[in-house]
Design a protein around this motif. Structure first.
Motif, PDB file in Angstrom:
ATOM      1  N   GLY A   1       0.822  -1.213   0.000  1.00 12.12           N
ATOM      2  CA  GLY A   1       0.000   0.000   0.000  1.00 12.12           C
ATOM      3  C   GLY A   1       0.848   1.252   0.000  1.00 12.12           C
ATOM      4  N   ARG A   2       1.918   1.242   0.771  1.00 12.02           N
ATOM      5  CA  ARG A   2       2.827   2.387   0.813  1.00 12.02           C
ATOM      6  C   ARG A   2       3.505   2.608  -0.541  1.00 12.02           C
ATOM      7  NH1 ARG A   2       7.594   2.578   5.092  1.00 12.02           N
ATOM      8  NH2 ARG A   2       8.591   4.138   3.830  1.00 12.02           N
TER       9      ARG A   2
ATOM     10  N   MET B   1       2.375   1.626  -3.494  1.00  9.17           N
ATOM     11  CA  MET B   1       1.371   2.053  -4.468  1.00  9.17           C
ATOM     12  C   MET B   1       1.071   3.546  -4.313  1.00  9.17           C
ATOM     13  SD  MET B   1      -2.554   0.799  -5.013  1.00  9.17           S
ATOM     14  CE  MET B   1      -3.044   1.503  -3.463  1.00  9.17           C
ATOM     15  N   THR B   2       0.952   4.010  -3.070  1.00  6.83           N
ATOM     16  CA  THR B   2       0.694   5.425  -2.825  1.00  6.83           C
ATOM     17  C   THR B   2       1.829   6.281  -3.361  1.00  6.83           C
ATOM     18  OG1 THR B   2      -0.557   4.868  -0.853  1.00  6.83           O
ATOM     19  CG2 THR B   2       0.207   7.128  -1.030  1.00  6.83           C
ATOM     20  N   ARG B   3       3.051   5.862  -3.138  1.00  7.30           N
ATOM     21  CA  ARG B   3       4.219   6.603  -3.620  1.00  7.30           C
ATOM     22  C   ARG B   3       4.231   6.663  -5.149  1.00  7.30           C
ATOM     23  NH1 ARG B   3       9.440   4.627  -4.725  1.00  7.30           N
ATOM     24  NH2 ARG B   3       8.637   2.613  -4.044  1.00  7.30           N
TER      25      ARG B   3
ATOM     26  N   LEU C   1       1.631   6.355  -7.211  1.00  8.53           N
ATOM     27  CA  LEU C   1       0.517   7.173  -7.688  1.00  8.53           C
ATOM     28  C   LEU C   1       0.837   8.658  -7.560  1.00  8.53           C
ATOM     29  CD1 LEU C   1      -2.562   5.191  -6.367  1.00  8.53           C
ATOM     30  CD2 LEU C   1      -1.843   5.481  -8.734  1.00  8.53           C
ATOM     31  N   ARG C   2       1.471   9.048  -6.461  1.00 14.16           N
ATOM     32  CA  ARG C   2       1.857  10.450  -6.299  1.00 14.16           C
ATOM     33  C   ARG C   2       2.841  10.860  -7.385  1.00 14.16           C
ATOM     34  NH1 ARG C   2       2.932  10.312   0.081  1.00 14.16           N
ATOM     35  NH2 ARG C   2       0.783  10.469   0.766  1.00 14.16           N
TER      36      ARG C   2
END
Length: 91
Positions: free
Chosen positions: A29-30, A32-34, A36-37
């Protein structure tokens, strides 16, 4: 009758497996968030560059035909398309 009772639990092994899965999901999750940003920032930069190029092209050659670059179509007000279609067939 059988009066023996046996407690069947996952024990320490089950706890460790679930804890490991929880850590793996958190790390995914971490990541993926990175990503996407990073993708959003790259897209914003690309759009800004295209808009700057269009503005520079408009300033250099007013009235000249704009070419389509980077998959983004030139901005239009839509009047020339409506004029080509003729009267509105619906209403």
């Amino acid at each position: 009758m059988n009066t023996t009772s046996v407690a069947v639990t996952a024990g320490m092994g089950g706890f460790l497996v679930l804890f490991g899965l929880m850590i793996v999901v958190w790390l995914l999750g971490r990541d993926m968030t990175r990503r996407l940003r990073r993708m959003r920032l790259a897209e914003e930069r690309r759009v800004e560059a295209v808009l700057r190029e269009r503005a520079a092209a408009r300033d250099r050659k007013p009235g000249a035909a704009q070419k389509v670059e980077h998959g983004v179509r030139p901005e239009r007000d839509g009047q020339d398309e409506r004029e080509q279609e003729g009267p509105d067939p619906v209403g």
